[in-house]
Motif scaffolding. Structure first.
Motif, mmCIF file in Angstrom:
data_model
loop_
_atom_site.group_PDB
_atom_site.id
_atom_site.type_symbol
_atom_site.label_atom_id
_atom_site.label_comp_id
_atom_site.label_asym_id
_atom_site.label_seq_id
_atom_site.Cartn_x
_atom_site.Cartn_y
_atom_site.Cartn_z
ATOM 1 N N LEU A 60 4.753 0.973 -14.830
ATOM 2 C CA LEU A 60 3.825 -0.233 -15.053
ATOM 3 C C LEU A 60 4.338 -1.286 -13.966
ATOM 4 C CD1 LEU A 60 3.400 -0.552 -18.733
ATOM 5 C CD2 LEU A 60 1.768 0.457 -16.849
ATOM 6 N N VAL A 61 5.551 -1.594 -13.639
ATOM 7 C CA VAL A 61 5.943 -2.542 -12.727
ATOM 8 C C VAL A 61 7.019 -1.780 -11.822
ATOM 9 C CG1 VAL A 61 5.567 -4.338 -14.371
ATOM 10 C CG2 VAL A 61 7.724 -3.439 -13.916
ATOM 11 N N TYR A 62 7.238 -2.479 -10.767
ATOM 12 C CA TYR A 62 8.187 -1.969 -9.914
ATOM 13 C C TYR A 62 9.018 -3.014 -9.216
ATOM 14 C CZ TYR A 62 5.173 -2.529 -5.713
ATOM 15 O OH TYR A 62 4.460 -3.253 -4.839
ATOM 16 N N ARG A 63 10.161 -2.852 -8.443
ATOM 17 C CA ARG A 63 10.720 -4.108 -7.917
ATOM 18 C C ARG A 63 11.050 -3.637 -6.762
ATOM 19 N NH1 ARG A 63 16.637 -4.410 -11.048
ATOM 20 N NH2 ARG A 63 16.237 -2.474 -12.025
ATOM 21 N N GLU A 64 11.282 -4.680 -5.622
ATOM 22 C CA GLU A 64 11.610 -4.608 -4.212
ATOM 23 C C GLU A 64 12.908 -5.383 -4.117
ATOM 24 O OE1 GLU A 64 8.943 -5.500 -1.115
ATOM 25 O OE2 GLU A 64 7.393 -4.324 -2.001
ATOM 26 N N GLU A 65 14.014 -4.791 -3.777
ATOM 27 C CA GLU A 65 15.322 -5.376 -3.619
ATOM 28 C C GLU A 65 15.160 -6.802 -3.444
ATOM 29 O OE1 GLU A 65 18.310 -3.560 -4.105
ATOM 30 O OE2 GLU A 65 19.859 -4.931 -3.481
ATOM 31 N N ARG A 66 15.681 -7.737 -4.301
ATOM 32 C CA ARG A 66 15.821 -9.027 -3.887
ATOM 33 C C ARG A 66 14.535 -9.847 -3.680
ATOM 34 N NH1 ARG A 66 20.309 -11.145 -4.163
ATOM 35 N NH2 ARG A 66 22.126 -9.776 -4.006
ATOM 36 N N ARG A 67 13.609 -8.919 -3.826
ATOM 37 C CA ARG A 67 12.144 -9.620 -3.551
ATOM 38 C C ARG A 67 11.447 -10.016 -5.007
ATOM 39 N NH1 ARG A 67 8.545 -10.214 -0.178
ATOM 40 N NH2 ARG A 67 7.438 -8.599 -0.949
ATOM 41 N N GLY A 68 11.831 -9.449 -5.993
ATOM 42 C CA GLY A 68 11.042 -9.540 -7.124
ATOM 43 C C GLY A 68 10.295 -8.480 -7.914
ATOM 44 N N TRP A 69 9.518 -8.512 -8.872
ATOM 45 C CA TRP A 69 8.848 -7.725 -9.571
ATOM 46 C C TRP A 69 7.364 -7.732 -9.457
ATOM 47 C CZ3 TRP A 69 11.703 -4.290 -12.679
ATOM 48 C CH2 TRP A 69 13.117 -4.395 -12.956
ATOM 49 N N PHE A 70 6.756 -6.469 -9.299
ATOM 50 C CA PHE A 70 5.402 -6.418 -9.045
ATOM 51 C C PHE A 70 4.674 -5.172 -9.785
ATOM 52 C CE2 PHE A 70 7.851 -7.303 -5.165
ATOM 53 C CZ PHE A 70 7.311 -8.197 -4.738
ATOM 54 N N ILE A 71 3.268 -5.555 -9.917
ATOM 55 C CA ILE A 71 2.483 -4.523 -10.704
ATOM 56 C C ILE A 71 2.510 -3.402 -9.971
ATOM 57 C CG2 ILE A 71 0.502 -4.238 -11.973
ATOM 58 C CD1 ILE A 71 2.230 -6.685 -13.189
ATOM 59 N N SER A 72 2.567 -2.065 -10.717
ATOM 60 C CA SER A 72 2.427 -0.889 -9.830
ATOM 61 C C SER A 72 1.047 -0.514 -9.664
ATOM 62 C CB SER A 72 3.086 0.282 -10.678
ATOM 63 O OG SER A 72 4.520 -0.087 -10.671
ATOM 64 N N PRO A 73 0.759 -0.241 -8.528
ATOM 65 C CA PRO A 73 -0.603 0.731 -8.223
ATOM 66 C C PRO A 73 -0.525 2.078 -8.724
ATOM 67 C CG PRO A 73 1.076 0.720 -6.196
ATOM 68 C CD PRO A 73 1.544 -0.172 -7.346
ATOM 69 N N PRO A 74 -1.808 2.727 -8.900
ATOM 70 C CA PRO A 74 -1.849 3.702 -9.605
ATOM 71 C C PRO A 74 -1.198 4.803 -8.605
ATOM 72 C CG PRO A 74 -4.068 3.040 -8.747
ATOM 73 C CD PRO A 74 -2.947 1.987 -8.359
ATOM 74 N N ARG A 75 -0.763 6.151 -9.271
ATOM 75 C CA ARG A 75 -0.025 7.217 -8.750
ATOM 76 C C ARG A 75 -0.685 7.938 -7.592
ATOM 77 N NH1 ARG A 75 4.583 8.735 -12.152
ATOM 78 N NH2 ARG A 75 4.807 7.698 -14.068
ATOM 79 N N LEU A 76 -0.176 8.413 -6.626
ATOM 80 C CA LEU A 76 -0.559 9.172 -5.941
ATOM 81 C C LEU A 76 -0.666 10.641 -6.336
ATOM 82 C CD1 LEU A 76 -1.707 9.651 -2.751
ATOM 83 C CD2 LEU A 76 0.536 10.734 -2.333
ATOM 84 N N ARG A 77 -1.738 11.438 -6.232
ATOM 85 C CA ARG A 77 -1.928 12.479 -6.631
ATOM 86 C C ARG A 77 -1.425 13.694 -5.559
ATOM 87 N NH1 ARG A 77 -4.714 13.357 -11.386
ATOM 88 N NH2 ARG A 77 -5.041 15.467 -10.746
ATOM 89 N N TYR A 78 -0.342 14.527 -5.871
ATOM 90 C CA TYR A 78 0.429 15.263 -4.873
ATOM 91 C C TYR A 78 0.220 16.766 -5.544
ATOM 92 C CZ TYR A 78 4.351 16.951 -2.194
ATOM 93 O OH TYR A 78 5.185 17.377 -1.197
ATOM 94 N N ASP A 79 -0.913 17.352 -5.027
ATOM 95 C CA ASP A 79 -1.249 18.705 -4.986
ATOM 96 C C ASP A 79 -0.603 19.609 -4.541
ATOM 97 O OD1 ASP A 79 -2.746 21.038 -5.651
ATOM 98 O OD2 ASP A 79 -4.625 20.196 -5.755
ATOM 99 N N LEU A 80 0.336 20.479 -5.114
ATOM 100 C CA LEU A 80 1.135 21.459 -4.649
ATOM 101 C C LEU A 80 0.326 22.413 -4.028
ATOM 102 C CD1 LEU A 80 4.013 21.631 -7.163
ATOM 103 C CD2 LEU A 80 3.797 20.076 -5.303
ATOM 104 N N ASN A 81 -0.768 22.895 -4.506
ATOM 105 C CA ASN A 81 -1.701 23.885 -3.948
ATOM 106 C C ASN A 81 -2.165 23.704 -2.563
ATOM 107 O OD1 ASN A 81 -1.774 24.048 -7.094
ATOM 108 N ND2 ASN A 81 -2.086 26.125 -6.433
ATOM 109 N N ALA A 82 -2.290 22.358 -2.493
ATOM 110 C CA ALA A 82 -3.249 21.915 -1.171
ATOM 111 C C ALA A 82 -2.335 22.092 0.038
ATOM 112 C CB ALA A 82 -3.750 20.334 -1.247
ATOM 113 N N ARG A 83 -2.762 22.522 1.262
ATOM 114 C CA ARG A 83 -1.839 22.604 2.194
ATOM 115 C C ARG A 83 -1.970 21.217 3.205
ATOM 116 N NH1 ARG A 83 -0.335 27.457 3.050
ATOM 117 N NH2 ARG A 83 -0.627 27.853 0.937
ATOM 118 N N SER A 84 -2.284 20.354 2.728
ATOM 119 C CA SER A 84 -2.450 19.103 3.741
ATOM 120 C C SER A 84 -1.153 18.162 3.611
ATOM 121 C CB SER A 84 -3.551 18.188 2.955
ATOM 122 O OG SER A 84 -3.331 17.545 1.871
ATOM 123 N N HIS A 85 -0.982 17.277 4.651
ATOM 124 C CA HIS A 85 0.246 16.346 4.831
ATOM 125 C C HIS A 85 -0.080 15.296 4.167
ATOM 126 C CE1 HIS A 85 -2.544 15.962 8.258
ATOM 127 N NE2 HIS A 85 -1.989 14.842 8.532
#
Lengths: 237, 237
Positions: A60-85
């Motif tokens: 739900l949240v993430y941090r950047e080293e020494r910069r603070g805490w932020f609200i997480s964006p949605p996850r990227l969907r990584y399709d193992l079947n797709a051959r795209s980069h």
DNA sequence: GAGTGGTCTAGACCACCAA
DNA sequence: TGGTGGTCTAGACCACTCC
């Protein structure tokens, strides 16, 4: 098992969660300082941080080293079947991709890489390190290790372009079978530094071993993702 | 980026790591009490615990709620291509599998489950909850949600046997296409309690949507793994 | 330079597990 | 019942970010 008087940590998590769900805190938004938050919830920094670490584990949240805490964006969907980069995948999901070249050199391969590529111990390979962003956020540190037999004079070319294009255009190579290995683990020192996260924070390690159309192993990728940045999808059968 | 004087946490991690690598601490072995360890390393419990949490994130140690810290066994290799079930997979890797039935009932499905199964909102489904062990260690909490149209009188049968056998023997159903969704996340309250881990500890969530040979969705599984218990393997193309 | 997160100290109480 | 892990308090100093 029972929560007669809910823990302080749980209460903080729920409060922040509710704010996020109701959109009062939006993706990418920075949270107030830890000391301010610990005042708000009338607790200590240690306790507050534990709540944030739990929300981080849930994505739900993430941090950047020494910069603070932020609200997480949605996850990227990584399709193992797709051959795209990476760039194609990110753009197809309406988001902005960015890649940065960190290093590119010929060097002796690690034992693991030799194993993946089927090379003799201490063989030299081309190693390319990059980091990638989605909508500006650092999410992926990746090492490409290329079997030099397939890529003469590799370092002479422009390595900031997508590798798949370089493969196709300069070497006439296209991917065939791909093998994935996926395991949740902590980010190592290199990956953590590149992604500007504190060492030891949770991550997802993906090893890709790529073959060409003739079934020969041409390269392997060691990918280290922020654990909350992706969701894998695959279909079998 | 530089470690002029390494952090206490880092030093503790390295010391424990070395002990584990040299086999002085073996898989399943229990570590000394936190207070004793903090004495050994001349630090506080808080600091020592942070080191243990980092090793936990890397999969070197794990804990059982209120019982202490243990050395992690190797990960189970979970092959997405293979069509085998839990017991077969575990035994093929020379380890001991155990399954425990927690509950089985007909109930209204959650919105997510209705979506996966392609059912109307609030449809009733059969829900079966189980937990599984490898070599005695709790590693997986799983909810099976079955489309009742395919499984008349399901609850009359013996649900302690492998479901795939029940499907084949009683209903003549065999799996066709399977779709996976995988994401690292924290274990929810239910899964954490079933696995006897502290709520909020890292886990891996795997959603399986199973179709029969005719391509109809027959059930879906929500799997919650200890994050350090598995490594996924898949081949595509 | 002010404020922030990263790290660490030195305790405490409670609920639960094991003896 | 004693010891354990789970939780929490109330501070502190440092390195770094950001202004």
């Amino acid at each position: 098992m029972r929560d007669s008087a809910p823990r302080a940590v749980t209460a903080i998590c729920q409060a922040l969660e509710e704010q996020i769900e109701h959109g009062l805190l939006q993706a990418g938004h920075k949270l107030p300082a830890e000391r301010k938050l610990s005042d708000v919830f009338a607790t200590t920094r240690i306790t507050l941080r534990e709540a944030l670490v739990q929300l981080e584990a849930r994505g739900l949240v993430y941090r950047e080293e020494r910069r603070g805490w932020f609200i997480s964006p949605p996850r990227l969907r990584y399709d193992l079947n797709a051959r795209s980069h990476f760039h194609a995948m990110v753009q197809a999901q309406g988001r902005n991709a960015h890649t940065e070249l960190l290093s590119a050199q010929a060097q002796p391969a690690s034992a693991a890489v030799c194993g993946h590529l089927g090379l003799a111990p201490l063989s030299r390979v081309f190693s390319i390190c990059r980091r990638r962003r989605i909508d500006g956020r650092l999410v992926l540190y990746v090492e490409h290790h290329l079997n030099p037999a397939f890529f003469p004079e590799l370092l002479e070319h422009d390595l900031s372009q997508p590798l798949t294009e370089l493969y196709a255009r300069q070497y006439g190579i296209e991917y065939g079978q791909v093998r994935f290995e996926v395991a949740p683990t902590a980010l190592g020192a290199q990956a953590a530094a590149a992604l500007k996260v504190s060492a030891g924070s949770p991550g997802l390690r993906i090893v890709r071993v790529n073959r060409d159309r003739q079934g020969q192993v041409i390269d392997c990728d060691l990918e280290y993702w922020r654990h909350d940045a992706i969701a894998l999808v695959a279909t079998h059968g």
